[in-house]
Design a protein around this motif. Structure first.
Motif, PDB file in Angstrom:
ATOM      1  N   ASN A 168      58.413  43.377   5.586  1.00  9.64           N
ATOM      2  CA  ASN A 168      59.742  43.537   6.037  1.00  9.64           C
ATOM      3  C   ASN A 168      59.720  43.930   7.415  1.00  9.64           C
ATOM      4  O   ASN A 168      60.400  43.694   8.248  1.00  9.64           O
ATOM      5  CB  ASN A 168      60.263  44.485   5.155  1.00  9.64           C
ATOM      6  CG  ASN A 168      61.656  44.788   5.123  1.00  9.64           C
ATOM      7  OD1 ASN A 168      62.503  43.683   5.616  1.00  9.64           O
ATOM      8  ND2 ASN A 168      62.586  45.832   4.987  1.00  9.64           N
ATOM      9  N   ASP A 169      58.541  44.897   7.789  1.00 10.89           N
ATOM     10  CA  ASP A 169      58.469  45.450   9.267  1.00 10.89           C
ATOM     11  C   ASP A 169      57.168  44.682   9.686  1.00 10.89           C
ATOM     12  O   ASP A 169      56.113  45.218   9.647  1.00 10.89           O
ATOM     13  CB  ASP A 169      58.479  46.935   9.127  1.00 10.89           C
ATOM     14  CG  ASP A 169      58.207  47.545  10.404  1.00 10.89           C
ATOM     15  OD1 ASP A 169      58.629  46.871  11.683  1.00 10.89           O
ATOM     16  OD2 ASP A 169      57.702  48.591  10.441  1.00 10.89           O
ATOM     17  N   ASN A 170      57.137  43.656  10.604  1.00 10.48           N
ATOM     18  CA  ASN A 170      58.436  42.962  10.825  1.00 10.48           C
ATOM     19  C   ASN A 170      58.136  41.267  10.906  1.00 10.48           C
ATOM     20  O   ASN A 170      58.465  40.647  11.686  1.00 10.48           O
ATOM     21  CB  ASN A 170      59.150  43.554  12.360  1.00 10.48           C
ATOM     22  CG  ASN A 170      60.355  42.609  12.494  1.00 10.48           C
ATOM     23  OD1 ASN A 170      61.149  42.626  11.526  1.00 10.48           O
ATOM     24  ND2 ASN A 170      60.756  42.323  13.888  1.00 10.48           N
ATOM     25  N   ALA A 171      57.351  41.159   9.790  1.00  5.99           N
ATOM     26  CA  ALA A 171      57.055  39.582   9.600  1.00  5.99           C
ATOM     27  C   ALA A 171      58.388  39.061   9.342  1.00  5.99           C
ATOM     28  O   ALA A 171      58.520  37.782   9.503  1.00  5.99           O
ATOM     29  CB  ALA A 171      56.100  39.155   8.638  1.00  5.99           C
ATOM     30  N   VAL A 225      72.764  38.017  27.039  1.00  7.56           N
ATOM     31  CA  VAL A 225      72.614  39.073  25.744  1.00  7.56           C
ATOM     32  C   VAL A 225      71.083  38.982  25.424  1.00  7.56           C
ATOM     33  O   VAL A 225      70.080  37.992  25.574  1.00  7.56           O
ATOM     34  CB  VAL A 225      73.429  38.687  24.620  1.00  7.56           C
ATOM     35  CG1 VAL A 225      75.019  38.900  25.061  1.00  7.56           C
ATOM     36  CG2 VAL A 225      73.269  37.190  24.249  1.00  7.56           C
ATOM     37  N   MET A 226      70.783  40.040  24.644  1.00 11.20           N
ATOM     38  CA  MET A 226      69.313  40.014  23.974  1.00 11.20           C
ATOM     39  C   MET A 226      69.452  40.530  22.482  1.00 11.20           C
ATOM     40  O   MET A 226      70.468  41.634  22.046  1.00 11.20           O
ATOM     41  CB  MET A 226      68.763  41.277  24.678  1.00 11.20           C
ATOM     42  CG  MET A 226      66.976  41.099  24.083  1.00 11.20           C
ATOM     43  SD  MET A 226      66.818  41.884  22.527  1.00 11.20           S
ATOM     44  CE  MET A 226      65.092  41.405  22.128  1.00 11.20           C
ATOM     45  N   LEU A 227      69.415  39.371  21.648  1.00 14.35           N
ATOM     46  CA  LEU A 227      69.406  39.690  20.253  1.00 14.35           C
ATOM     47  C   LEU A 227      68.218  39.782  19.470  1.00 14.35           C
ATOM     48  O   LEU A 227      67.608  38.803  19.406  1.00 14.35           O
ATOM     49  CB  LEU A 227      70.231  38.176  19.879  1.00 14.35           C
ATOM     50  CG  LEU A 227      71.583  37.824  20.745  1.00 14.35           C
ATOM     51  CD1 LEU A 227      72.125  36.610  20.109  1.00 14.35           C
ATOM     52  CD2 LEU A 227      72.705  39.025  20.373  1.00 14.35           C
ATOM     53  N   ASN A 228      68.102  40.774  18.937  1.00 15.30           N
ATOM     54  CA  ASN A 228      66.891  41.401  18.404  1.00 15.30           C
ATOM     55  C   ASN A 228      66.980  41.373  16.769  1.00 15.30           C
ATOM     56  O   ASN A 228      68.010  41.541  16.270  1.00 15.30           O
ATOM     57  CB  ASN A 228      66.257  42.652  18.713  1.00 15.30           C
ATOM     58  CG  ASN A 228      64.955  42.999  18.449  1.00 15.30           C
ATOM     59  OD1 ASN A 228      64.088  42.270  18.709  1.00 15.30           O
ATOM     60  ND2 ASN A 228      64.863  44.186  17.687  1.00 15.30           N
ATOM     61  N   PHE A 229      66.024  40.952  16.029  1.00 16.93           N
ATOM     62  CA  PHE A 229      65.898  40.979  14.689  1.00 16.93           C
ATOM     63  C   PHE A 229      64.953  41.805  13.992  1.00 16.93           C
ATOM     64  O   PHE A 229      63.441  41.662  14.348  1.00 16.93           O
ATOM     65  CB  PHE A 229      65.848  39.576  14.130  1.00 16.93           C
ATOM     66  CG  PHE A 229      67.069  38.572  14.341  1.00 16.93           C
ATOM     67  CD1 PHE A 229      67.956  38.315  13.423  1.00 16.93           C
ATOM     68  CD2 PHE A 229      67.216  38.205  15.554  1.00 16.93           C
ATOM     69  CE1 PHE A 229      69.064  37.869  13.683  1.00 16.93           C
ATOM     70  CE2 PHE A 229      68.194  37.220  15.996  1.00 16.93           C
ATOM     71  CZ  PHE A 229      69.463  37.161  14.866  1.00 16.93           C
ATOM     72  N   GLU A 230      65.046  42.539  13.216  1.00 14.29           N
ATOM     73  CA  GLU A 230      64.054  43.733  12.615  1.00 14.29           C
ATOM     74  C   GLU A 230      64.418  43.798  11.219  1.00 14.29           C
ATOM     75  O   GLU A 230      65.794  44.338  10.880  1.00 14.29           O
ATOM     76  CB  GLU A 230      64.521  44.991  13.503  1.00 14.29           C
ATOM     77  CG  GLU A 230      63.488  45.970  12.726  1.00 14.29           C
ATOM     78  CD  GLU A 230      62.464  46.429  13.865  1.00 14.29           C
ATOM     79  OE1 GLU A 230      61.229  46.793  13.037  1.00 14.29           O
ATOM     80  OE2 GLU A 230      62.380  46.099  14.796  1.00 14.29           O
ATOM     81  N   MET A 231      63.570  43.871  10.471  1.00 14.67           N
ATOM     82  CA  MET A 231      63.719  44.269   8.837  1.00 14.67           C
ATOM     83  C   MET A 231      64.737  43.710   8.155  1.00 14.67           C
ATOM     84  O   MET A 231      65.899  44.197   7.926  1.00 14.67           O
ATOM     85  CB  MET A 231      63.707  45.792   8.855  1.00 14.67           C
ATOM     86  CG  MET A 231      62.463  46.376   9.188  1.00 14.67           C
ATOM     87  SD  MET A 231      62.108  47.992   9.091  1.00 14.67           S
ATOM     88  CE  MET A 231      62.057  48.223   7.329  1.00 14.67           C
TER      89      MET A 231
END
Length: 348
Positions: A168-171, A225-231
């Motif tokens: 999940n964190d963060n594969a 913009v900066m779009l981040n993906f986490e968990m």
């Protein structure tokens, strides 16, 4: 005492933010991970997968099988928890490079590897690829889509397993960015340019994103913009939206995201505001350097996953159907933001 424990736990969310998080720290250690596939593994798993198994599927929706293949490799014991500077994270980097190359995502610099200037305990690097924009006017504006691909490596053993595999964190976020890169590299219809950034050393204090944000600022990159993906590996519980957005009230990004997704896709999580998750992931350095909307999408809601920074954060606990849905619903969202004729997303 209960209040103090909750506060201390909250300060550790998603990223260390400052110093490296104590590896024994766990979010919600007594929760029941309802809705999570499988049960927590008490033994080591070793499921290596060849790096070249990922193929382009232009025009085809991302399937749960696509996601599972990537996740199983990134979280295999062969990679030893993807600690920054380790041989294991080097294998993950090679995997990402191969995917980019096979799917028309070019190196942003002379190579995909961008060596960190702010990490001294060995050699660490981000992986940075680009899909140039097609519109003569908009191609000089950049949308950054990112996630951190490092984790915390080897920790105290539980039932002979000492590998914090970091599913999940963060594969999970890394897999999402890989799928977005495959998609946009295949359709080549993005009017703005897209920078795909997989960050190292997030667990050491956001060092990878700090390095890249400062470097791009010095290069005067025009970041929109900066779009981040986490968990994003398991669904939220009892919510009417699929993801929440850190810094929700700071911009209109959630509203714009929902318009382009065509559904109530992104919402507000009070806990994210309470614990200031906006400052706890790789979006923050881009906000600091560029002062443009830089925010993180996540589905970790403090109740749906109990294996944060534990050896139990394994691929078999991830909900691949959920991830497939998130990634496929995010594609039109991203496409809409990238191709809008004006800069729709703004800080309030």
């Amino acid at each position: 005492m209960k209040y103090i424990i909750v506060v201390l736990i909250g300060l550790m969310v998603l990223s260390c933010g400052n110093a490296k998080i104590d590896q024994s720290t766990v979010l919600n250690p007594t929760n029941n991970p309802k809705g999570v596939q499988g049960s927590v593994s008490q033994g080591a798993e070793n499921v290596p997968t060849a790096v070249n198994t990922i193929q382009s599927k232009t025009g085809v929706a991302t399937s749960s099988d696509d996601i599972e293949k990537t996740m199983v490799f990134l979280t295999s014991d062969e990679l030893q928890g993807r600690d920054t500077g380790s041989e294991g994270i080097g294998k993950a980097a090679s995997f990402i490079e191969d995917v980019f190359e096979e799917n028309n995502v070019a190196p942003y610099y002379s190579t995909y590897k961008d060596t960190l200037s702010n990490y001294s305990d060995g050699i660490a690097y981000n992986i940075v690829g680009v899909v140039p924009g097609t519109d003569p006017a908009l191609k000089n504006e950049y949308v950054i889509i990112g996630a951190h691909y490092d984790h915390i490596g080897l920790i105290n053993a539980v039932a002979a397993d000492n590998i914090a595999n970091g599913a999940n964190d963060n594969a999970s976020g890394t897999t999402a960015v890989i799928e977005f890169a495959k998609y946009f590299g295949g359709i080549n219809n993005n009017k703005r340019s897209i920078l795909f950034a997989l960050f190292s050393a997030e667990e050491k204090g956001l060092l990878g994103s700090k390095h890249l944000a400062q470097k791009l600022k010095q290069e005067n990159l025009n970041v929109y913009v900066m779009l981040n993906f986490e968990m994003i590996g398991v669904p939220m519980l009892n919510k009417d939206h699929d993801l929440y957005l850190t810094g929700y009230e700071q911009s209109n990004l959630a509203e714009i995201s929902n318009v382009h997704a065509g559904k109530n896709f992104v919402g507000f999580l009070p806990k994210a505001k309470e614990f200031n998750l906006f400052r706890r992931s790789d979006n923050a350095p881009f906000h600091d350097e560029f002062n443009v909307p830089s925010q993180t999408y996540s589905s970790f809601d403090f109740t749906n996953f109990g294996e944060y920074h534990k050896v139990g954060d394994e691929a078999h606990l991830m909900d691949f159907e959920h991830m497939s849905s998130i990634i496929n619903d995010a594609k039109p969202m991203l496409e809409g933001i990238i191709n809008a004729p004006i800069k729709e997303v703004k800080y309030e």
